[in-house]
Design a protein around this motif. Structure first.
Motif, PDB file in Angstrom:
ATOM      1  N   GLY A   1       0.597  -1.615  -0.049  1.00 26.63           N
ATOM      2  CA  GLY A   1      -0.057  -0.099  -0.152  1.00 26.63           C
ATOM      3  C   GLY A   1       0.451   1.297   0.177  1.00 26.63           C
TER       4      GLY A   1
ATOM      5  N   ALA B   1       1.707   1.917  -2.866  1.00 27.29           N
ATOM      6  CA  ALA B   1       0.995   1.811  -4.317  1.00 27.29           C
ATOM      7  C   ALA B   1       1.037   3.474  -4.317  1.00 27.29           C
ATOM      8  CB  ALA B   1      -0.067   1.326  -3.864  1.00 27.29           C
ATOM      9  N   MET B   2       1.135   3.544  -3.054  1.00 33.97           N
ATOM     10  CA  MET B   2       0.799   5.255  -2.376  1.00 33.97           C
ATOM     11  C   MET B   2       2.139   6.380  -3.497  1.00 33.97           C
ATOM     12  SD  MET B   2      -1.109   7.837  -1.109  1.00 33.97           S
ATOM     13  CE  MET B   2      -1.847   6.557  -0.028  1.00 33.97           C
TER      14      MET B   2
ATOM     15  N   THR C   1       1.079   6.544  -6.653  1.00 31.82           N
ATOM     16  CA  THR C   1       0.084   7.323  -7.331  1.00 31.82           C
ATOM     17  C   THR C   1       0.341   8.800  -7.899  1.00 31.82           C
ATOM     18  OG1 THR C   1      -2.011   6.944  -5.337  1.00 31.82           O
ATOM     19  CG2 THR C   1      -2.000   8.477  -6.410  1.00 31.82           C
TER      20      THR C   1
ATOM     21  N   VAL D   1      -4.695   4.609 -11.391  1.00 32.62           N
ATOM     22  CA  VAL D   1      -4.525   5.835 -10.175  1.00 32.62           C
ATOM     23  C   VAL D   1      -5.798   4.669  -9.468  1.00 32.62           C
ATOM     24  CG1 VAL D   1      -5.547   7.375  -9.020  1.00 32.62           C
ATOM     25  CG2 VAL D   1      -4.289   7.880 -10.748  1.00 32.62           C
TER      26      VAL D   1
ATOM     27  N   ASN E   1      -4.058   1.278  -9.873  1.00 32.46           N
ATOM     28  CA  ASN E   1      -2.861   0.829  -8.730  1.00 32.46           C
ATOM     29  C   ASN E   1      -2.756   0.829  -6.755  1.00 32.46           C
ATOM     30  OD1 ASN E   1      -0.323   2.250  -8.038  1.00 32.46           O
ATOM     31  ND2 ASN E   1      -1.257   3.867  -6.625  1.00 32.46           N
ATOM     32  N   LEU E   2      -4.283   2.147  -6.453  1.00 29.96           N
ATOM     33  CA  LEU E   2      -4.645   1.365  -6.159  1.00 29.96           C
ATOM     34  C   LEU E   2      -5.558   0.700  -4.693  1.00 29.96           C
ATOM     35  CD1 LEU E   2      -6.395   5.462  -5.040  1.00 29.96           C
ATOM     36  CD2 LEU E   2      -4.588   4.693  -4.507  1.00 29.96           C
TER      37      LEU E   2
ATOM     38  N   LYS F   1      -3.591  -1.963  -2.001  1.00 29.36           N
ATOM     39  CA  LYS F   1      -4.168  -2.404  -1.301  1.00 29.36           C
ATOM     40  C   LYS F   1      -4.658  -4.362  -1.036  1.00 29.36           C
ATOM     41  CE  LYS F   1      -9.063  -2.682   0.684  1.00 29.36           C
ATOM     42  NZ  LYS F   1     -10.659  -2.032   0.974  1.00 29.36           N
TER      43      LYS F   1
END
Length: 402
Positions: free
Chosen positions: A127, A130-131, A134, A249, A252-253, A257
């Motif tokens: 996560g 991924a952030m 982003t 976007v 990716n999130l 997760k």
């Protein structure tokens, strides 16, 4: 999530913008310098090659300094490269500026992935990665369209000046928000190189090349496909790419997760679905509504693979992950270059503008097969997540638990 991830995301936003915005400004740049469009295309090729070769080079050079300081140095290099592009008096100078900026790309995302993962608890690492990514995905939704609009309205030099300013903001953010993590003890270049003896690291990188290559096989030729096959006007390509960016976007999130919960199943689902959607794009490309939906799905499924693949490399090269992480970023660009070349071949062979979609589907299916093979080898080894004999010693961890 710690604020340091915001600083990394800002840097990623600037890098993503400068990588892709040039594609929409090639006519303006070519006109100013009096070169052909194909010649101006070297600004894209040169950047991609710079990422591929710069990722390991800059990472190796950075083994002597702390990761925070190296991230700051990379952002400085990024700023210099974009300022040089903005002020370049000749085409050759601008090409040099593009290459200078590209040298920061792979190492920034590679080292940034390691830093992001070390900032959080073990069950939040994907996560966190991924952030940071982003910023790259949002660049395709906001930065690239706005940068193209500014470049076409005010001048392309202004666009690169703004991108350099974004680099300054990212540099300040890293300096103020990223903790000064100590350089891991006992890890040398030979330890970083030893990670490449691990077959699981190599398989993860091969999955990166094929999986994301599948995405770019289709997206590289999205303009002629949508205008000649779907019947869109030329001006519609911009918002279609925004749809692609929005998909990136979201994917990716979601990928970040679920990769923290079940990494390999996440790869199976995303790569398998990507192969199917790319194959279907051959047929949906003939309808405006269906093609728009498909483009968003390709972006979502393609980038849903990024956090799990990057985390997979970090997990398998956990003794000394920095170089492997950076080289995996170069693998994304290798996949882009390979798929664009293969897509061009099938178009040149007279198979039509939708033919690259079949190439992409085949590449994604190949990545899925490698994922299945990787998991099978891991089960046979009897110890999931371990590194094979001969790999590097374990680094000291600096994870902050929340």
């Amino acid at each position: 999530m710690p604020l340091a991830l915001l600083a990394l995301a800002i840097g990623a936003f600037g890098i993503g913008t400068t990588e892709f915005v040039i594609m929409g400004l090639l006519p303006e740049v070519a006109g100013d310098y009096g070169v052909s469009i194909p010649m101006a295309g070297y600004l894209v090729t040169g950047y991609a090659l710079g990422v591929m070769f710069g990722a390991p080079l800059m990472t190796v050079l950075g083994t002597k300094v702390s990761r925070k300081r190296m991230l700051m140095l990379l952002m400085g290099l990024f700023i210099v490269g974009n300022l040089l592009s903005a002020l370049a008096p000749a085409f050759g100078v601008m090409l040099i500026g593009r290459i200078v900026a590209s040298l920061a790309h792979g190492a920034f995302f590679g080292i940034g992935s390691v830093v992001a993962a070390d900032l959080v608890a073990p069950d939040k690492k994907a996560g966190a990665i991924a952030m940071m990514f982003t910023g790259l995905t949002v660049a395709n939704v906001v930065g690239v369209p706005l940068g193209t609009l500014v470049g076409q309205s005010v001048g392309w030099r202004v666009t690169f000046g703004i991108v350099a300013a974004l680099g300054v903001i990212g540099l300040i953010g890293i300096a103020r928000l990223v903790p000064d993590m100590p350089k891991p003890e006992g890890v040398r270049l030979r330890h970083e190189l030893a990670a490449f003896k691990n077959v699981q690291v190599l398989l993860a990188m091969a999955m990166t090349v094929l999986g994301f290559g599948g995405v770019f096989a289709a997206i590289t030729y999205i303009a002629p496909m949508m205008t000649h096959v779907a019947g869109f006007a030329d001006g519609s390509v911009t918002w279609l790419l925004v749809l692609f960016g929005l998909g990136m976007v979201g994917g990716n999130l979601v990928g970040g997760k679920f990769a923290d919960r079940a990494l390999m199943p996440m790869l199976y689902v995303s790569l398998g679905a990507l192969a199917v959607v790319l194959a279907l794009f051959t047929f949906t490309a003939h309808d405006k509504v269906l093609s728009a939906v498909t483009i968003a799905l390709i972006g979502a499924l393609g980038f849903a693979t990024v956090p799990p693949l990057q985390k997979r490399v970090l997990d398998q090269a956990h003794g000394a992950p920095t170089l492997a992480s950076a080289v995996n970023i170069g693998a994304f660009n290798l996949g882009n270059a390979l798929s664009a070349w293969l897509g061009g071949l099938v178009i040149a062979a007279g198979l039509g503008y939708t033919a690259p979609n079949w190439v992409g589907a085949a590449l994604a299916a190949g990545a899925l097969l490698l994922a299945v093979l990787s998991a099978a080898l891991e089960r046979r080894a009897g110890a999931p997540g371990t590194v094979v004999t001969g790999s590097a010693p374990t680094e000291q961890r600096t994870a902050v638990h929340h």
